[in-house]
Design a protein around this motif. Sequence first.
Motif, PDB file in Angstrom:
ATOM      1  N   TYR A  87       9.090  -0.232  -6.316  1.00  8.63           N
ATOM      2  CA  TYR A  87       8.142   0.013  -7.401  1.00  8.63           C
ATOM      3  C   TYR A  87       7.188  -1.172  -7.532  1.00  8.63           C
ATOM      4  O   TYR A  87       5.973  -1.010  -7.693  1.00  8.63           O
ATOM      5  CB  TYR A  87       8.935   0.218  -8.691  1.00  8.63           C
ATOM      6  N   LEU A  88       7.742  -2.384  -7.434  1.00 17.25           N
ATOM      7  CA  LEU A  88       6.942  -3.600  -7.528  1.00 17.25           C
ATOM      8  C   LEU A  88       5.959  -3.687  -6.367  1.00 17.25           C
ATOM      9  O   LEU A  88       4.776  -4.013  -6.549  1.00 17.25           O
ATOM     10  CB  LEU A  88       7.873  -4.815  -7.532  1.00 17.25           C
ATOM     11  N   LEU A  89       6.422  -3.364  -5.170  1.00 16.54           N
ATOM     12  CA  LEU A  89       5.569  -3.408  -3.990  1.00 16.54           C
ATOM     13  C   LEU A  89       4.438  -2.390  -4.087  1.00 16.54           C
ATOM     14  O   LEU A  89       3.281  -2.687  -3.749  1.00 16.54           O
ATOM     15  CB  LEU A  89       6.408  -3.147  -2.731  1.00 16.54           C
ATOM     16  N   ALA A  90       4.770  -1.181  -4.560  1.00 20.89           N
ATOM     17  CA  ALA A  90       3.756  -0.131  -4.694  1.00 20.89           C
ATOM     18  C   ALA A  90       2.646  -0.564  -5.634  1.00 20.89           C
ATOM     19  O   ALA A  90       1.449  -0.365  -5.357  1.00 20.89           O
ATOM     20  CB  ALA A  90       4.401   1.160  -5.198  1.00 20.89           C
ATOM     21  N   ASN A  91       3.013  -1.167  -6.729  1.00 20.46           N
ATOM     22  CA  ASN A  91       2.005  -1.557  -7.716  1.00 20.46           C
ATOM     23  C   ASN A  91       1.278  -2.835  -7.328  1.00 20.46           C
ATOM     24  O   ASN A  91       0.149  -3.059  -7.770  1.00 20.46           O
ATOM     25  CB  ASN A  91       2.651  -1.673  -9.094  1.00 20.46           C
ATOM     26  N   THR A  92       1.896  -3.649  -6.481  1.00 20.98           N
ATOM     27  CA  THR A  92       1.175  -4.781  -5.900  1.00 20.98           C
ATOM     28  C   THR A  92       0.054  -4.258  -5.006  1.00 20.98           C
ATOM     29  O   THR A  92      -1.067  -4.795  -4.997  1.00 20.98           O
ATOM     30  CB  THR A  92       2.125  -5.674  -5.087  1.00 20.98           C
ATOM     31  N   MET A  93       0.337  -3.179  -4.268  1.00 20.35           N
ATOM     32  CA  MET A  93      -0.687  -2.547  -3.443  1.00 20.35           C
ATOM     33  C   MET A  93      -1.819  -2.005  -4.312  1.00 20.35           C
ATOM     34  O   MET A  93      -3.002  -2.124  -3.969  1.00 20.35           O
ATOM     35  CB  MET A  93      -0.069  -1.418  -2.624  1.00 20.35           C
ATOM     36  N   ILE A  94      -1.476  -1.390  -5.435  1.00 19.09           N
ATOM     37  CA  ILE A  94      -2.491  -0.867  -6.340  1.00 19.09           C
ATOM     38  C   ILE A  94      -3.356  -2.014  -6.873  1.00 19.09           C
ATOM     39  O   ILE A  94      -4.587  -1.907  -6.946  1.00 19.09           O
ATOM     40  CB  ILE A  94      -1.839  -0.089  -7.501  1.00 19.09           C
ATOM     41  N   LEU A  95      -2.722  -3.116  -7.238  1.00 18.55           N
ATOM     42  CA  LEU A  95      -3.461  -4.283  -7.729  1.00 18.55           C
ATOM     43  C   LEU A  95      -4.417  -4.806  -6.655  1.00 18.55           C
ATOM     44  O   LEU A  95      -5.587  -5.090  -6.941  1.00 18.55           O
ATOM     45  CB  LEU A  95      -2.476  -5.367  -8.161  1.00 18.55           C
ATOM     46  N   LEU A  96      -3.929  -4.937  -5.419  1.00 17.83           N
ATOM     47  CA  LEU A  96      -4.772  -5.421  -4.333  1.00 17.83           C
ATOM     48  C   LEU A  96      -5.928  -4.470  -4.055  1.00 17.83           C
ATOM     49  O   LEU A  96      -7.047  -4.897  -3.738  1.00 17.83           O
ATOM     50  CB  LEU A  96      -3.935  -5.606  -3.065  1.00 17.83           C
ATOM     51  N   LEU A  97      -5.649  -3.163  -4.180  1.00 19.68           N
ATOM     52  CA  LEU A  97      -6.712  -2.192  -3.972  1.00 19.68           C
ATOM     53  C   LEU A  97      -7.777  -2.327  -5.054  1.00 19.68           C
ATOM     54  O   LEU A  97      -8.969  -2.218  -4.779  1.00 19.68           O
ATOM     55  CB  LEU A  97      -6.135  -0.772  -3.979  1.00 19.68           C
ATOM     56  N   LEU A 150      -7.823  -8.024   1.305  1.00 19.29           N
ATOM     57  CA  LEU A 150      -6.465  -8.108   1.852  1.00 19.29           C
ATOM     58  C   LEU A 150      -5.856  -6.734   2.117  1.00 19.29           C
ATOM     59  O   LEU A 150      -5.160  -6.531   3.113  1.00 19.29           O
ATOM     60  CB  LEU A 150      -5.577  -8.899   0.890  1.00 19.29           C
ATOM     61  N   VAL A 151      -6.121  -5.774   1.240  1.00 16.30           N
ATOM     62  CA  VAL A 151      -5.500  -4.459   1.376  1.00 16.30           C
ATOM     63  C   VAL A 151      -5.958  -3.742   2.639  1.00 16.30           C
ATOM     64  O   VAL A 151      -5.249  -2.884   3.168  1.00 16.30           O
ATOM     65  CB  VAL A 151      -5.787  -3.597   0.123  1.00 16.30           C
ATOM     66  N   CYS A 208      -5.164   4.876   4.695  1.00 21.90           N
ATOM     67  CA  CYS A 208      -5.803   4.552   3.419  1.00 21.90           C
ATOM     68  C   CYS A 208      -4.843   3.744   2.554  1.00 21.90           C
ATOM     69  O   CYS A 208      -3.719   4.187   2.300  1.00 21.90           O
ATOM     70  CB  CYS A 208      -6.214   5.846   2.709  1.00 21.90           C
ATOM     71  N   GLY A 209      -5.286   2.571   2.120  1.00 20.39           N
ATOM     72  CA  GLY A 209      -4.443   1.734   1.282  1.00 20.39           C
ATOM     73  C   GLY A 209      -4.061   2.404  -0.017  1.00 20.39           C
ATOM     74  O   GLY A 209      -2.959   2.214  -0.533  1.00 20.39           O
ATOM     75  N   GLU A 223      -4.174  -1.023   5.940  1.00 23.90           N
ATOM     76  CA  GLU A 223      -4.686   0.239   6.459  1.00 23.90           C
ATOM     77  C   GLU A 223      -4.683   0.286   7.980  1.00 23.90           C
ATOM     78  O   GLU A 223      -4.620   1.365   8.575  1.00 23.90           O
ATOM     79  CB  GLU A 223      -6.097   0.485   5.917  1.00 23.90           C
ATOM     80  N   ARG A 224      -4.749  -0.883   8.606  1.00 23.76           N
ATOM     81  CA  ARG A 224      -4.763  -0.928  10.069  1.00 23.76           C
ATOM     82  C   ARG A 224      -3.478  -0.377  10.676  1.00 23.76           C
ATOM     83  O   ARG A 224      -3.462   0.053  11.827  1.00 23.76           O
ATOM     84  CB  ARG A 224      -4.968  -2.375  10.544  1.00 23.76           C
TER      85      ARG A 224
END
Length: 227
Positions: free
Chosen positions: A84-94, A104-105, A147-148, A109-110
């Motif tokens: 859950y923490l990782l998923a929302n870290t991705m949302i923050l970076l996006l 960074l995000v 897609c990030g 995607e690569r």
Amino acid sequence: MIETGFLVLFLSGLLGGGHCVGMCGGVAAALSLNMPKGARRLPLLLGYNAGRIGSYVAVGALLGALSQAGLSMAATRPWQITLYLLANTMILLLGLYLAGLSTLVTRVERLGRPLWARLQPLVARLLPIRSVPGALAAGAVWGWLPCGLVYSASLSALATGNWLKGAGIMLAFGLGTLPNLLAMGLFAETVRRYLQKRPVRLIAGLAVTGIGAVQIARALVALNAGM
């Protein structure tokens, strides 16, 4: 168990419109150029997007089922919170990317590019599309575009620990992306110019960043409470 709200994922998809247009805009434009004008245009656009969202829902159900099998024991709760923490870290970076503050995000995607390189020719074979079933098939392939934002939502689906919730999370996310991409298919250049404006990107990006930050705070509180 902490839950990723359906509304959070819907808003992430909706506010991430600038990223959607950047990542999927070329695909949407290519599909639009290969469809008839007039009244038949909207059903085909809806078909594309229904196929795309259907792929998201399938991924969410699969990931939710996998986590349901592996995260069913109370001892695995910290791992679920970590996801859950990782998923929302991705949302923050996006959100930072949308606001033009970080790229960074895009490195994440690569990871999906090799798969997309294999799937992209399938879309070309389906063109030109003149029927709703054909549009659904093309949209289903389109749903696998790296897609990030999709990866963030997928991690949220994995963190649910339930196949039905995982599917629901991805459905909410997909519906959030629908207005921007549907408008992109109908009014490509106008929508692109609007969503790429600096103030629009900054406001939307900071809003997505805020969503991610709030969710991260919830995860940290839950993680500390479990210690």
